[in-house]
Structure formats: structure tokens, C-alpha cells
Design a protein around this motif. Structure first.
Motif, PDB file in Angstrom:
ATOM      1  N   ASN A 245       2.594 -61.330 -37.717  1.00 14.83           N
ATOM      2  CA  ASN A 245       2.923 -59.944 -36.888  1.00 14.83           C
ATOM      3  C   ASN A 245       3.027 -59.922 -36.354  1.00 14.83           C
ATOM      4  O   ASN A 245       3.811 -60.988 -35.492  1.00 14.83           O
ATOM      5  N   TYR A 246       3.281 -59.190 -34.843  1.00 14.01           N
ATOM      6  CA  TYR A 246       3.738 -59.486 -33.870  1.00 14.01           C
ATOM      7  C   TYR A 246       2.934 -59.914 -33.042  1.00 14.01           C
ATOM      8  O   TYR A 246       1.707 -59.838 -32.699  1.00 14.01           O
ATOM      9  N   PRO A 247       3.694 -60.764 -31.975  1.00 13.75           N
ATOM     10  CA  PRO A 247       2.318 -61.495 -31.318  1.00 13.75           C
ATOM     11  C   PRO A 247       1.585 -60.612 -30.181  1.00 13.75           C
ATOM     12  O   PRO A 247       1.866 -59.945 -30.114  1.00 13.75           O
ATOM     13  N   ASP A 248       0.611 -60.994 -29.903  1.00 18.37           N
ATOM     14  CA  ASP A 248      -0.121 -60.775 -28.595  1.00 18.37           C
ATOM     15  C   ASP A 248      -0.226 -60.907 -27.653  1.00 18.37           C
ATOM     16  O   ASP A 248      -1.248 -62.213 -27.187  1.00 18.37           O
ATOM     17  N   PHE A 249       0.450 -60.946 -27.060  1.00 20.05           N
ATOM     18  CA  PHE A 249       0.727 -61.543 -25.321  1.00 20.05           C
ATOM     19  C   PHE A 249      -0.265 -61.220 -24.540  1.00 20.05           C
ATOM     20  O   PHE A 249      -0.310 -61.997 -23.914  1.00 20.05           O
ATOM     21  N   THR A 250      -1.155 -60.268 -24.920  1.00 22.72           N
ATOM     22  CA  THR A 250      -2.114 -60.023 -23.883  1.00 22.72           C
ATOM     23  C   THR A 250      -3.055 -61.033 -23.653  1.00 22.72           C
ATOM     24  O   THR A 250      -3.700 -60.881 -22.413  1.00 22.72           O
ATOM     25  N   GLY A 251      -3.350 -61.672 -24.294  1.00 16.80           N
ATOM     26  CA  GLY A 251      -4.772 -62.673 -24.494  1.00 16.80           C
ATOM     27  C   GLY A 251      -4.188 -64.217 -23.770  1.00 16.80           C
ATOM     28  O   GLY A 251      -4.898 -64.438 -22.939  1.00 16.80           O
ATOM     29  N   ASN A 252      -2.968 -64.023 -23.060  1.00 18.17           N
ATOM     30  CA  ASN A 252      -2.424 -65.099 -22.174  1.00 18.17           C
ATOM     31  C   ASN A 252      -2.157 -63.981 -21.079  1.00 18.17           C
ATOM     32  O   ASN A 252      -1.021 -64.898 -20.618  1.00 18.17           O
ATOM     33  N   LYS A 253      -2.026 -63.275 -21.127  1.00 17.19           N
ATOM     34  CA  LYS A 253      -1.693 -62.630 -19.585  1.00 17.19           C
ATOM     35  C   LYS A 253      -2.478 -63.649 -18.013  1.00 17.19           C
ATOM     36  O   LYS A 253      -3.541 -64.028 -18.521  1.00 17.19           O
ATOM     37  N   TYR A 254      -1.844 -63.274 -17.100  1.00 17.18           N
ATOM     38  CA  TYR A 254      -2.283 -64.290 -15.486  1.00 17.18           C
ATOM     39  C   TYR A 254      -3.287 -62.486 -15.456  1.00 17.18           C
ATOM     40  O   TYR A 254      -3.284 -61.645 -15.433  1.00 17.18           O
ATOM     41  N   HIS A 255      -4.291 -63.450 -14.479  1.00 16.13           N
ATOM     42  CA  HIS A 255      -5.432 -62.542 -13.843  1.00 16.13           C
ATOM     43  C   HIS A 255      -5.356 -63.237 -12.254  1.00 16.13           C
ATOM     44  O   HIS A 255      -5.300 -64.659 -12.101  1.00 16.13           O
ATOM     45  N   TRP A 256      -5.707 -62.486 -11.724  1.00 14.62           N
ATOM     46  CA  TRP A 256      -5.208 -63.018  -9.622  1.00 14.62           C
ATOM     47  C   TRP A 256      -5.793 -62.398  -9.600  1.00 14.62           C
ATOM     48  O   TRP A 256      -6.947 -61.440  -9.721  1.00 14.62           O
ATOM     49  N   ASN A 257      -6.577 -63.036  -9.015  1.00 13.31           N
ATOM     50  CA  ASN A 257      -7.625 -62.534  -7.370  1.00 13.31           C
ATOM     51  C   ASN A 257      -8.047 -61.305  -5.896  1.00 13.31           C
ATOM     52  O   ASN A 257      -8.445 -60.848  -5.740  1.00 13.31           O
ATOM     53  N   HIS A 258      -6.504 -60.988  -6.341  1.00 10.66           N
ATOM     54  CA  HIS A 258      -6.125 -59.557  -5.545  1.00 10.66           C
ATOM     55  C   HIS A 258      -4.699 -58.522  -5.741  1.00 10.66           C
ATOM     56  O   HIS A 258      -4.905 -59.694  -6.936  1.00 10.66           O
ATOM     57  N   GLU A 259      -4.903 -58.203  -5.146  1.00 13.39           N
ATOM     58  CA  GLU A 259      -3.752 -57.125  -5.820  1.00 13.39           C
ATOM     59  C   GLU A 259      -2.380 -57.636  -5.146  1.00 13.39           C
ATOM     60  O   GLU A 259      -2.451 -58.427  -4.733  1.00 13.39           O
ATOM     61  N   LEU A 260      -1.609 -57.782  -6.733  1.00  9.68           N
ATOM     62  CA  LEU A 260      -0.727 -58.183  -5.760  1.00  9.68           C
ATOM     63  C   LEU A 260       0.347 -57.658  -5.311  1.00  9.68           C
ATOM     64  O   LEU A 260       1.411 -56.258  -6.039  1.00  9.68           O
ATOM     65  N   THR A 261       0.538 -56.946  -4.742  1.00  7.23           N
ATOM     66  CA  THR A 261       1.163 -56.712  -2.740  1.00  7.23           C
ATOM     67  C   THR A 261       3.044 -57.322  -2.478  1.00  7.23           C
ATOM     68  O   THR A 261       1.862 -58.627  -2.164  1.00  7.23           O
ATOM     69  N   THR A 262       3.711 -56.648  -1.735  1.00  8.37           N
ATOM     70  CA  THR A 262       4.613 -57.573  -0.986  1.00  8.37           C
ATOM     71  C   THR A 262       3.826 -58.511  -0.050  1.00  8.37           C
ATOM     72  O   THR A 262       4.165 -59.793   0.132  1.00  8.37           O
ATOM     73  N   GLN A 263       3.167 -58.240   0.488  1.00  8.76           N
ATOM     74  CA  GLN A 263       1.623 -58.951   2.072  1.00  8.76           C
ATOM     75  C   GLN A 263       1.431 -60.101   1.092  1.00  8.76           C
ATOM     76  O   GLN A 263       1.479 -61.283   1.598  1.00  8.76           O
ATOM     77  N   HIS A 264       1.184 -60.174  -0.060  1.00  4.78           N
ATOM     78  CA  HIS A 264       0.281 -61.359  -0.125  1.00  4.78           C
ATOM     79  C   HIS A 264       1.148 -62.325  -1.506  1.00  4.78           C
ATOM     80  O   HIS A 264       0.920 -63.230  -1.636  1.00  4.78           O
TER      81      HIS A 264
END
Length: 442
Positions: A245-264
Motif C-alpha cells: 500500500n502507499y506508505p502512511d507517513f503521518t505516523g512518523n511526522k515530527y512534533h514540536w512543542n511550539h509554533e513554527l514561526t520564523t522567530q522560533h
């Protein structure tokens, strides 16, 4: 698993596979500066596996002017003579094409000989996975609109045949073919239909995603932890006998503890005025005791400082435009070219590319970084009005998810091209983790 990397660029796609302990047999790339970057990255991974990153740091501290790269590496090769031979087999600075039409091109027969030599050197006899994607300009919607009728004749539309022929020869279990969404619509869909047909004829199923409707399978890498909206297609091919089947990439996505803004992303980097910084030499981190964001901690791992952090000089007219753009961005508005004062306009075209000056707004996710950043920085303006400049290579690399210890070799223009064309390593790590689980046991 053993990997063959085609159209490698600076190694953004293969980086994830290195991170997941795949065995990279060979990387084929036509650009000499990208190959120098691949070489330096191979040195990094070799030394890290031997718990000797201090030798890599010494290379960085010694300075890496692109005119003296080979001399600067000699002390590493003296310490590890086998490393030079590894690099000679793995990094193949070759251009796909027909030597009869292009003197710079290398025949498939010669490329196959070099890959066989690399396999033998590694005591291996097969390839499990092929990764990579031919240059995408001729597929992309913008690229095709700029090139008009020449897009129909562009040889880059047919580079997938070289990919196809190597799949035919080495019969990997699977392959990942990364490209822009335009590959699905090029020549009114005929290019992609041809790709599917050709792979089908040599025993491979090819999937664009979980949906039966191809155009619904475009991925936004930003949904997997990459710090920008970056829409791409990941074609997954496999030998029909496996019926994946097509790979399910969602299970390995990265999780960050903050918003991904340019400042961060960028707030911990040294501030620069136009012309400040250094293209090649190591710059120490500022205030290492400061509170770093989750992303900054990740990107700094195994790093002792930053490279490729030099700001472009800018003309006085551009400085005024940048100031205006930044002030508007701080108020949530984007500058449009027709809104410029007449004295700051340089041409009469006010109907196309109206957003040619664009700021990576402080409190928003950065916009997509592409190779055009090598031509000028107008579409990649730093949000700090006190710096009033465009992004450096390192800042663009941060947005692309390259770790700070990833050195881009060559002149600054070549560095920008490498960063802009790359697959973000964060996404390639997601891909590598997912593929390993799916393919390894078969």
C-alpha cells in the motif's frame, strides 16, 4: 537496507536515510559543488559513526574556503585513509544524458559500471531502494509558464528514463521518486501517464498516494514537521509481487512543542547587517545559555557553531523597499509592487509577480524556500528591520530543516542553489522511517 540515490543534489533526501542507518551505496549528482557538499557530509557521517566528531569540528575550524577544499581535507584522509576510497566509490559527479549529444553526459553503461564497483566495494550485490527525483523545472507550473513552448522540448522531461533504466537494471524492492506537483499535469498529464506505463512494463506498480485521484495526493511537507508549506509529490513504486500500500507517513511526522514561526527558527542566530558574516568559516553561537526553542535545540545537535552565514549587500533602493516591506509585514500586510513609491520602481510591469518582495514574517511560518533565492533575496527578506537584509544561506537552510553542522560547499550562489533545490532532511527522515517499516521485512 541498501540505497542508490539519483539526482542527489546536496543530499537532503539521502540525509534522512543516513539518519535511519540505511547503507548508501552511491549518490549520483552532476553539480560539482553539490558533490563537494556530499563529500563533506559523508565525512561527517563517517566520523560520527566512529565517535570522532572532533576531527570534523577541526575541519570546520580550519576554514573551508572553496578554493582549498581538497587541501583542507588532507589531514582527515591521513587519519582515515579508507575514507578517501569510500568517497571515490560513493560520490559520483556524473551527469545523466546521451554522450553523443552532450559531451558532459555519462552513458548508462558507464554509470552501471560505477555502481557495480560501489556494490563490490561494499561487499553487496543488490540495491533494495532507489531514491531521488529528476530536476523539476520542466514539470513545474511556473517553470512551464516561463519556458512556454520550449518546455515541450526540454530534455529534463525525459530524465525519468535514466531513473527507469536503473530501476530495470537493479530491480530494487521499491523506489521513491520526489517531484513537484506539476509532474502530474505536465503535457496535459501525458508525461505522468508515460511514467506509469513505462514502470508498469518493467514490473513495477507506481502510486501517488492513498487516493485513486492523483491530484488529491499532493503532500504538504509542512504537515509532517517541516517548517514551511512545501507541496510535493512522492511517487512510491514497488515490484508488483510485494503488493504494497502507499506508505502512511503521518505516523512518523515530527512534533514540536511550539509554533513554527520564523522567530522560533532564527532568533538564536547572530544578527547581521548587509555584507556581514562569513560564507565559509565557523561562527560561534551567541549566548549558549539562552532559552532555545525545541526546533533550535534539534537543529543545533552535534554542532559547535554555524557556517554559511553571510548577508548579501543590498542597494540603497532595495534597502528602502525592504524597510517598507518589513513595516507592512509587522502590520500583517504584504507589499505589492504597484504600491511602491514611483521613485522605487524599476520597471513598468505591474501585472505579474506582484509579490516579488516578500518577508518571512516573524510570527508566521516561513514561506517556501526555492532555488530562485540564489538570484536575489527579494522574496526572502529577514523580518528584523534593524538588520534589513535578505536571508543568509544558513537561515534558508534552517527553514529547510538542515542541521547547523551541515556545511554547504562552494561559492555562495552555489550554496543557495543547493539549499533551495533540496528535499528537507526532516521530511526525508520521515520517509526513511516509514519505508524501513514497510519494505524491510520483504
Amino acid at each position: 537496507m541498501k540505497v542508490l540515490d539519483l539526482f542527489s543534489g546536496a543530499g537532503g533526501l539521502s540525509e534522512g536515510f543516513h539518519n535511519e542507518d540505511y547503507k548508501v551505496i552511491a549518490q549520483i549528482e552532476k553539480d560539482k559543488w553539490a558533490c563537494e557538499t556530499l563529500t563533506t557530509r559523508t565525512i561527517f557521517h563517517f566520523l560520527k559513526n566512529r565517535n570522532d566528531l572532533n576531527t570534523y569540528y577541526k575541519y570546520l575550524k580550519n576554514g573551508t574556503n572553496y578554493k582549498s577544499i581538497k587541501i583542507n581535507r588532507e589531514f582527515i584522509y591521513k587519519k582515515y585513509p579508507e575514507l578517501k576510497e569510500i568517497i571515490d566509490h560513493q560520490i559520483l559527479n556524473k551527469k545523466f544524458g546521451n554522450p553523443q549529444n552532450d559531451k558532459e553526459a555519462t552513458s548508462l553503461k558507464e554509470l552501471s559500471r560505477l555502481i557495480e564497483s560501489a556494490l563490490k566495494f561494499n561487499d553487496e550485490n543488490n540495491i533494495d531502494l532507489i531514491i531521488g527525483g529528476p530536476p523539476c523545472q520542466a514539470y513545474s507550473i511556473v517553470g512551464r509558464s516561463r519556458m512556454k513552448e520550449t518546455a515541450e522540448k526540454d530534455s529534463r522531461n525525459f530524465l525519468f528514463y535514466y531513473y527507469l533504466n536503473l530501476v530495470k537494471e537493479y530491480k530494487p524492492k521499491a523506489f521513491i521518486f520526489e517531484n513537484v506537483p506539476g509532474i502530474l499535469t505536465a503535457k496535459k498529464g501525458r508525461v505522468f501517464e508515460k511514467i506509469k506505463h513505462e514502470f508498469n512494463n518493467c514490473g513495477y506498480e507506481i502510486l501517488t498516494g492513498p487516493s485513486n485521484i492523483d491530484k488529491d495526493n499532493v503532500l504538504d511537507f509542512g504537515e509532517f514537521g517541516v517548517v514551511q508549506k512545501r507541496k510535493r509529490v512522492l511517487l512510491f513504486g514497488f515490484r508488483k509481487e510485494f503488493d504494497f500500500n502507499y506508505p502512511d507517513f503521518t505516523g512518523n511526522k515530527y512534533h514540536w512543542n511550539h509554533e513554527l514561526t520564523t522567530q522560533h527558527l532564527l532568533s538564536d542566530l547572530p544578527a547581521l547587517l548587509p555584507g556581514d558574516g562569513d560564507d565559509h568559516n565557523l561562527i560561534q553561537y551567541i549566548d549558549t545559555k539562552r532559552n532555545l526553542t525545541d526546533y533550535q535545540k534539534y537543529i543545533r545537535k552535534d554542532s559547535i557553531g554555524i557556517m554559511n552565514h553571510k548577508a548579501r549587500n543590498i542597494h540603497e533602493r532595495d534597502r528602502k523597499i525592504y524597510e517598507l516591506s518589513i513595516k507592512l509585514a509587522e502590520r500583517g500586510t504584504q507589499l505589492k509592487y504597484p504600491d511602491l513609491p514611483d521613485e522605487l520602481k524599476t520597471h513598468q510591469n505591474e501585472k505579474s509577480f506582484l509579490d516579488r518582495f516578500k518577508v518571512h514574517t516573524k510570527d508566521k511560518i516561513p514561506h517556501t524556500v526555492v532555488a530562485h533565492i540564489s538570484k536575489d533575496g527579494h522574496y526572502n527578506i529577514h523580518p528584523d528591520i534593524n538588520q534589513c537584509r535578505s536571508l543568509t544561506v544558513r537561515e534558508a537552510a534552517r527553514i529547510q530543516g538542515f542541521p547547523d553542522n551541515y556545511l554547504f560547499e562552494g561559492p555562495r550562489t552555489a550554496q543557495f542553489v543547493q539549499v533551495g533545490n533540496a528535499v528537507p532532511p526532516i521530511m526525508s527522515t520521515v520517509i526513511a522511517k516509514t519505508i524501513k517499516t514497510l519494505v524491510k521485512g520483504n
